[in-house]
Design a protein around this motif. Structure first.
Motif, PDB file in Angstrom:
ATOM      1  N   ALA A  85       0.836  -1.207   0.000  1.00 45.51           N
ATOM      2  CA  ALA A  85       0.000   0.000   0.000  1.00 45.51           C
ATOM      3  C   ALA A  85       0.869   1.255   0.000  1.00 45.51           C
ATOM      4  O   ALA A  85       0.586   2.222  -0.729  1.00 45.51           O
ATOM      5  CB  ALA A  85      -0.944  -0.004   1.206  1.00 45.51           C
ATOM      6  N   TYR A  86       1.926   1.269   0.803  1.00 47.43           N
ATOM      7  CA  TYR A  86       2.823   2.424   0.828  1.00 47.43           C
ATOM      8  C   TYR A  86       3.476   2.595  -0.546  1.00 47.43           C
ATOM      9  O   TYR A  86       3.538   3.701  -1.080  1.00 47.43           O
ATOM     10  CB  TYR A  86       3.889   2.276   1.913  1.00 47.43           C
ATOM     11  CG  TYR A  86       4.592   3.572   2.221  1.00 47.43           C
ATOM     12  CD1 TYR A  86       4.236   4.318   3.332  1.00 47.43           C
ATOM     13  CD2 TYR A  86       5.594   4.066   1.395  1.00 47.43           C
ATOM     14  CE1 TYR A  86       4.863   5.521   3.618  1.00 47.43           C
ATOM     15  CE2 TYR A  86       6.229   5.263   1.663  1.00 47.43           C
ATOM     16  CZ  TYR A  86       5.857   5.992   2.781  1.00 47.43           C
ATOM     17  OH  TYR A  86       6.475   7.184   3.051  1.00 47.43           O
ATOM     18  N   ALA A  87       3.936   1.496  -1.130  1.00 46.64           N
ATOM     19  CA  ALA A  87       4.582   1.539  -2.447  1.00 46.64           C
ATOM     20  C   ALA A  87       3.606   2.041  -3.511  1.00 46.64           C
ATOM     21  O   ALA A  87       3.988   2.819  -4.394  1.00 46.64           O
ATOM     22  CB  ALA A  87       5.116   0.162  -2.820  1.00 46.64           C
ATOM     23  N   GLU A  88       2.364   1.612  -3.421  1.00 48.44           N
ATOM     24  CA  GLU A  88       1.352   2.067  -4.380  1.00 48.44           C
ATOM     25  C   GLU A  88       1.179   3.580  -4.299  1.00 48.44           C
ATOM     26  O   GLU A  88       1.179   4.270  -5.312  1.00 48.44           O
ATOM     27  CB  GLU A  88       0.016   1.375  -4.103  1.00 48.44           C
ATOM     28  CG  GLU A  88      -1.114   1.815  -5.007  1.00 48.44           C
ATOM     29  CD  GLU A  88      -2.447   1.207  -4.609  1.00 48.44           C
ATOM     30  OE1 GLU A  88      -3.475   1.852  -4.869  1.00 48.44           O
ATOM     31  OE2 GLU A  88      -2.462   0.088  -4.048  1.00 48.44           O
ATOM     32  N   GLY A  89       1.039   4.105  -3.084  1.00 52.94           N
ATOM     33  CA  GLY A  89       0.887   5.548  -2.925  1.00 52.94           C
ATOM     34  C   GLY A  89       2.131   6.309  -3.346  1.00 52.94           C
ATOM     35  O   GLY A  89       2.055   7.323  -4.043  1.00 52.94           O
ATOM     36  N   ALA A  90       3.274   5.822  -2.970  1.00 52.56           N
ATOM     37  CA  ALA A  90       4.532   6.508  -3.275  1.00 52.56           C
ATOM     38  C   ALA A  90       4.871   6.434  -4.755  1.00 52.56           C
ATOM     39  O   ALA A  90       5.488   7.352  -5.304  1.00 52.56           O
ATOM     40  CB  ALA A  90       5.667   5.901  -2.459  1.00 52.56           C
ATOM     41  N   GLY A  91       4.465   5.351  -5.414  1.00 51.20           N
ATOM     42  CA  GLY A  91       4.817   5.145  -6.812  1.00 51.20           C
ATOM     43  C   GLY A  91       4.188   6.129  -7.770  1.00 51.20           C
ATOM     44  O   GLY A  91       4.593   6.218  -8.926  1.00 51.20           O
ATOM     45  N   VAL A  92       3.222   6.898  -7.298  1.00 49.13           N
ATOM     46  CA  VAL A  92       2.579   7.896  -8.154  1.00 49.13           C
ATOM     47  C   VAL A  92       3.583   8.960  -8.581  1.00 49.13           C
ATOM     48  O   VAL A  92       3.627   9.343  -9.748  1.00 49.13           O
ATOM     49  CB  VAL A  92       1.367   8.528  -7.430  1.00 49.13           C
ATOM     50  CG1 VAL A  92       0.803   9.690  -8.230  1.00 49.13           C
ATOM     51  CG2 VAL A  92       0.295   7.480  -7.166  1.00 49.13           C
ATOM     52  N   ASP A  93       4.386   9.444  -7.643  1.00 49.87           N
ATOM     53  CA  ASP A  93       5.328  10.527  -7.938  1.00 49.87           C
ATOM     54  C   ASP A  93       6.783  10.193  -7.654  1.00 49.87           C
ATOM     55  O   ASP A  93       7.645  11.062  -7.766  1.00 49.87           O
ATOM     56  CB  ASP A  93       4.967  11.777  -7.115  1.00 49.87           C
ATOM     57  CG  ASP A  93       3.636  12.368  -7.523  1.00 49.87           C
ATOM     58  OD1 ASP A  93       3.362  12.395  -8.741  1.00 49.87           O
ATOM     59  OD2 ASP A  93       2.875  12.786  -6.632  1.00 49.87           O
ATOM     60  N   ASN A  94       7.075   8.968  -7.253  1.00 46.48           N
ATOM     61  CA  ASN A  94       8.431   8.609  -6.832  1.00 46.48           C
ATOM     62  C   ASN A  94       8.849   7.272  -7.419  1.00 46.48           C
ATOM     63  O   ASN A  94       8.018   6.401  -7.646  1.00 46.48           O
ATOM     64  CB  ASN A  94       8.494   8.481  -5.303  1.00 46.48           C
ATOM     65  CG  ASN A  94       8.060   9.729  -4.602  1.00 46.48           C
ATOM     66  OD1 ASN A  94       8.795  10.699  -4.536  1.00 46.48           O
ATOM     67  ND2 ASN A  94       6.841   9.730  -4.064  1.00 46.48           N
ATOM     68  N   GLU A  95      10.160   7.127  -7.594  1.00 47.31           N
ATOM     69  CA  GLU A  95      10.682   5.802  -7.918  1.00 47.31           C
ATOM     70  C   GLU A  95      10.815   5.053  -6.598  1.00 47.31           C
ATOM     71  O   GLU A  95      11.311   5.600  -5.611  1.00 47.31           O
ATOM     72  CB  GLU A  95      12.047   5.906  -8.601  1.00 47.31           C
ATOM     73  CG  GLU A  95      12.570   4.568  -9.047  1.00 47.31           C
ATOM     74  CD  GLU A  95      13.900   4.640  -9.764  1.00 47.31           C
ATOM     75  OE1 GLU A  95      14.571   3.591  -9.842  1.00 47.31           O
ATOM     76  OE2 GLU A  95      14.281   5.736 -10.224  1.00 47.31           O
ATOM     77  N   VAL A  96      10.348   3.812  -6.585  1.00 46.63           N
ATOM     78  CA  VAL A  96      10.319   3.031  -5.354  1.00 46.63           C
ATOM     79  C   VAL A  96      11.079   1.721  -5.561  1.00 46.63           C
ATOM     80  O   VAL A  96      10.872   1.029  -6.552  1.00 46.63           O
ATOM     81  CB  VAL A  96       8.864   2.715  -4.931  1.00 46.63           C
ATOM     82  CG1 VAL A  96       8.841   1.849  -3.687  1.00 46.63           C
ATOM     83  CG2 VAL A  96       8.080   3.996  -4.707  1.00 46.63           C
ATOM     84  N   ARG A  97      11.940   1.406  -4.610  1.00 41.83           N
ATOM     85  CA  ARG A  97      12.611   0.106  -4.558  1.00 41.83           C
ATOM     86  C   ARG A  97      12.152  -0.593  -3.281  1.00 41.83           C
ATOM     87  O   ARG A  97      11.946   0.064  -2.263  1.00 41.83           O
ATOM     88  CB  ARG A  97      14.121   0.264  -4.555  1.00 41.83           C
ATOM     89  CG  ARG A  97      14.639   0.916  -5.825  1.00 41.83           C
ATOM     90  CD  ARG A  97      16.135   1.002  -5.852  1.00 41.83           C
ATOM     91  NE  ARG A  97      16.584   1.739  -7.026  1.00 41.83           N
ATOM     92  CZ  ARG A  97      17.843   1.990  -7.301  1.00 41.83           C
ATOM     93  NH1 ARG A  97      18.803   1.555  -6.495  1.00 41.83           N
ATOM     94  NH2 ARG A  97      18.167   2.660  -8.388  1.00 41.83           N
ATOM     95  N   CYS A  98      11.997  -1.905  -3.363  1.00 40.82           N
ATOM     96  CA  CYS A  98      11.503  -2.666  -2.215  1.00 40.82           C
ATOM     97  C   CYS A  98      12.472  -3.779  -1.842  1.00 40.82           C
ATOM     98  O   CYS A  98      13.024  -4.444  -2.710  1.00 40.82           O
ATOM     99  CB  CYS A  98      10.138  -3.262  -2.522  1.00 40.82           C
ATOM    100  SG  CYS A  98       8.860  -2.040  -2.823  1.00 40.82           S
TER     101      CYS A  98
END
Length: 188
Positions: free
Chosen positions: A22-35
Motif C-alpha cells: 500500500a505504501y509503495a502504491e501511494g509513493a509510486g505515483v510521484d516517486n521511484e520506489v525500490r523494495c
C-alpha cells in the motif's frame, strides 16, 4: 525511496506485506520506489565483531545497501515480536549497517554518520492497542531502533506509525491500508 518489509515470514497473507504494498502504491505515483523483503533474502547471522567489521557482506546484503544508499527516504515496516523487532530484521540491520557503509569511526572514536541526508518512516504492527504500547511500554523498540541504528547512522527525521489491535476487523485493516497508502503519496 526504499521500502524495507521486515516481516520474517514470506507468506503473502501477512498484514505487513499488504501495508508495504500500500505504501509503495501511494509513493509510486510521484516517486521511484525500490523494495526489500527481508524474508526473501539469503544471509547468515553475524557471530563475531571480526565478521561484522571485516567480513564480506553477502550478495543480497550488498544489493540492499545499494538500495539504501540510493534512497532519500526509507520506510521500514515490521511486526512487534516479543516487544521488539523480529530477530531476522535485527540480523538484517547488523549485516547492512556495517562500518564503512553506514558509519565510520574518526577522531577519538566518534562516529561519522554516512547515511546523512535521508529520512525514515517506521510502521509497526502489534496485537495490543497502540496506546498501551506508547504509554505503558513507552514504545521502547521504536526508540531503540530510531536512536541506536537509524539516528546513529545519520537518518533524520525518523517518523513512526504504530498500528495496534491488528487482529481486529477487516474494516479496520482496510482503513489502515488506505492511511498507509496516503502516507506513501506524501513520501513521509
Amino acid at each position: 525511496m526504499t521500502i524495507i518489509d521486515g516481516h520474517p515470514d514470506p507468506d503473502g497473507s501477512r498484514f505487513i506485506h499488504a501495508l508495504a504494498d500500500a505504501y509503495a502504491e501511494g509513493a509510486g505515483v510521484d516517486n521511484e520506489v525500490r523494495c526489500i523483503r527481508v524474508a526473501d533474502l539469503d544471509f547468515p547471522l553475524i557471530h563475531s565483531r571480526q565478521a561484522w567489521e571485516h567480513g564480506k557482506a553477502p550478495g543480497d546484503i550488498v544489493q540492499a545497501q545499494e538500495a539504501i544508499a540510493w534512497a532519500e527516504h526509507l520506510v521500514i515496516l515490521y511486526p512487534l515480536w516479543l516487544g521488539d523487532v523480529p530477530a531476522l530484521l535485527k540480523g538484517f540491520f547488523e549485516q547492512v549497517m556495517r562500518p564503512d557503509f553506514a558509519f565510520r569511526y574518526v577522531d577519538h572514536g566518534l562516529p561519522q554518520k554516512l547515511l546523512k541526508g535521508r529520512s525514515a518512516r517506521l510502521i509497526v504492527t502489534m496485537g495490543m492497542p497502540a496506546l498501551a504500547y506508547r504509554l505503558f511500554y513507552r514504545a521502547h523498540s521504536l526508540k531503540s531502533l530510531k536512536r541506536n541504528i537509524l539516528n546513529f547512522t545519520g537518518l533524520s527525521p525518523v517518523r513512526s506509525t504504530i498500528i495496534g489491535g491488528i487482529e481486529g476487523s477487516p474494516h479496520r485493516r482496510k482503513d489502515w491500508l488506505a492511511r498507509v497508502c496516503r502516507l506513501g503519496t506524501k513520501a513521509r
